[in-house]
Enzyme design. Structure first.
Site, PDB file in Angstrom:
ATOM      1  CG  HIS A 124      -2.011  -1.119   0.983  1.00  0.00           C
ATOM      2  ND1 HIS A 124      -2.505  -1.887   2.020  1.00  0.00           N
ATOM      3  CD2 HIS A 124      -2.603  -1.605  -0.154  1.00  0.00           C
ATOM      4  CE1 HIS A 124      -3.364  -2.763   1.544  1.00  0.00           C
ATOM      5  NE2 HIS A 124      -3.437  -2.611   0.231  1.00  0.00           N
ATOM      6  CG  HIS A 139      -7.154 -11.334  -7.403  1.00  0.00           C
ATOM      7  ND1 HIS A 139      -6.460 -10.960  -8.546  1.00  0.00           N
ATOM      8  CD2 HIS A 139      -7.506 -12.632  -7.589  1.00  0.00           C
ATOM      9  CE1 HIS A 139      -6.406 -11.981  -9.379  1.00  0.00           C
ATOM     10  NE2 HIS A 139      -7.034 -13.007  -8.824  1.00  0.00           N
ATOM     11  CB  SER A 181      -5.798  -2.532  -2.706  1.00  0.00           C
ATOM     12  OG  SER A 181      -4.693  -3.241  -2.195  1.00  0.00           O
ATOM     13  CD  GLU A 183     -12.587 -11.220  -3.500  1.00  0.00           C
ATOM     14  OE1 GLU A 183     -12.595 -12.458  -3.344  1.00  0.00           O
ATOM     15  OE2 GLU A 183     -11.547 -10.540  -3.640  1.00  0.00           O
ATOM     16  CG  ASP A 220      -3.136  -8.128  -3.888  1.00  0.00           C
ATOM     17  OD1 ASP A 220      -2.285  -8.962  -3.545  1.00  0.00           O
ATOM     18  OD2 ASP A 220      -3.819  -7.467  -3.089  1.00  0.00           O
TER      19      ASP A 220
END
Length: 280
Positions: free
Chosen positions: A19, A42, A100, A118, A164
């Site tokens: 981050h 993701h 994120s 997601e 990610d």
């Protein structure tokens, strides 16, 4: 069926590194008025309660973001990242960790867009709820890798793509170079961030070699280890592969990584790395 839940690991040392890089890249894109797309393949649940049963079971945030949070002075480079943490923790107590998507939500401007994906049945509704009133965001329950084909290039021709995955599916290590190449073929001017864990160094290095062999230019590697590589269970290090990095990013990370390592690795067991894998 996918079982990985980031709620067990939110705010750990890997999240701090990821981050920091993400916030610096977003701030760089904001230096031009033209809008851009933030695409997160993701996304997870978005927000994580650090006093939850999952977080309490591992306590990983205690040796991660909690160490940063308690510092009396924070380097200016981390101001954007810390501003998001303070927004979601409006008292002196560290209660929530923003993933994120929420970091992007706070740092993006009205003209920018978010594409969030997601697939987990428990995390997707939580993510959708977080963005239910944000007109800039589109939240999908789908295979995140497919977004690299269906959502690129963005209309604005400017964008940051965060790849990610949990790496719960071991094929991800082999899959990422090919998926990155597909996305890059459609949108060669975008900034791509690929997060990776170091659990098995050979496995991780195989993925990195695969990325180098794609033929893509301008690739930067950033890594923070809190322990030396070993054969025991658990993540010893994590890193970010950055394609088309902002021009200041290498110098920024060279400046901030020693400070982060001192905080997150007080026994000085690990290492830091900022390396240009492929030049122009």
């Amino acid at each position: 069926m996918l079982s990985y839940r980031h709620s067990y690991h939110a705010g750990n040392h890997a999240d701090v590194l990821k981050h920091c890089v993400l916030s610096l890249c977003l701030e760089s894109l904001k230096e031009k008025d033209k809008p851009f797309l933030y695409l997160d393949t993701h996304s997870g649940a978005g927000r994580y309660l650090l006093q939850s049963e999952h977080s309490a079971k591992t306590g990983e945030y205690l040796s991660g973001i909690a160490k940063v949070w308690e510092q009396p002075q924070i380097p200016e480079i981390l101001s954007s990242y810390l501003s998001v943490l303070k927004y979601y923790n409006r008292s002196e107590t560290l209660k929530y960790y923003p993933g994120s998507p929420l970091i992007a939500k706070q740092l993006l401007r009205p003209q920018d867009k978010l594409q969030l994906t997601e697939i987990h049945s428990s995390d997707y509704p939580l993510l959708r709820q977080e963005f239910s009133k944000d007109d800039r965001a589109q939240v999908s329950r789908a295979d995140g890798f497919l977004q690299l084909k269906s959502k690129l290039p963005p209309e604005s021709r400017r964008g940051l793509i965060l790849i990610d995955p949990s790496y719960e599916i071991k094929d991800d290590y082999q899959k990422i170079p090919d998926e990155l190449k597909e996305g890059y073929k459609r949108f060669a001017t975008g900034t791509y961030l690929i997060w990776y864990p170091v659990v098995n160094r050979r496995q991780t290095q195989g993925m990195i070699d695969g990325i180098i062999n794609t033929g893509i230019k301008r690739i930067l590697q950033i890594e923070l280890a809190i322990r030396p590589d070993n054969n025991q269970k658990g993540m010893t290090a994590s890193g970010m592969i950055v394609v088309n990095p902002p021009w200041k990013l290498k110098q920024q990370m060279q400046e901030i990584l020693p400070w982060l390592k001192n905080i997150l690795d007080p026994q000085d067991m690990g290492h830091i790395l900022v390396k240009e894998l492929v030049s122009e």
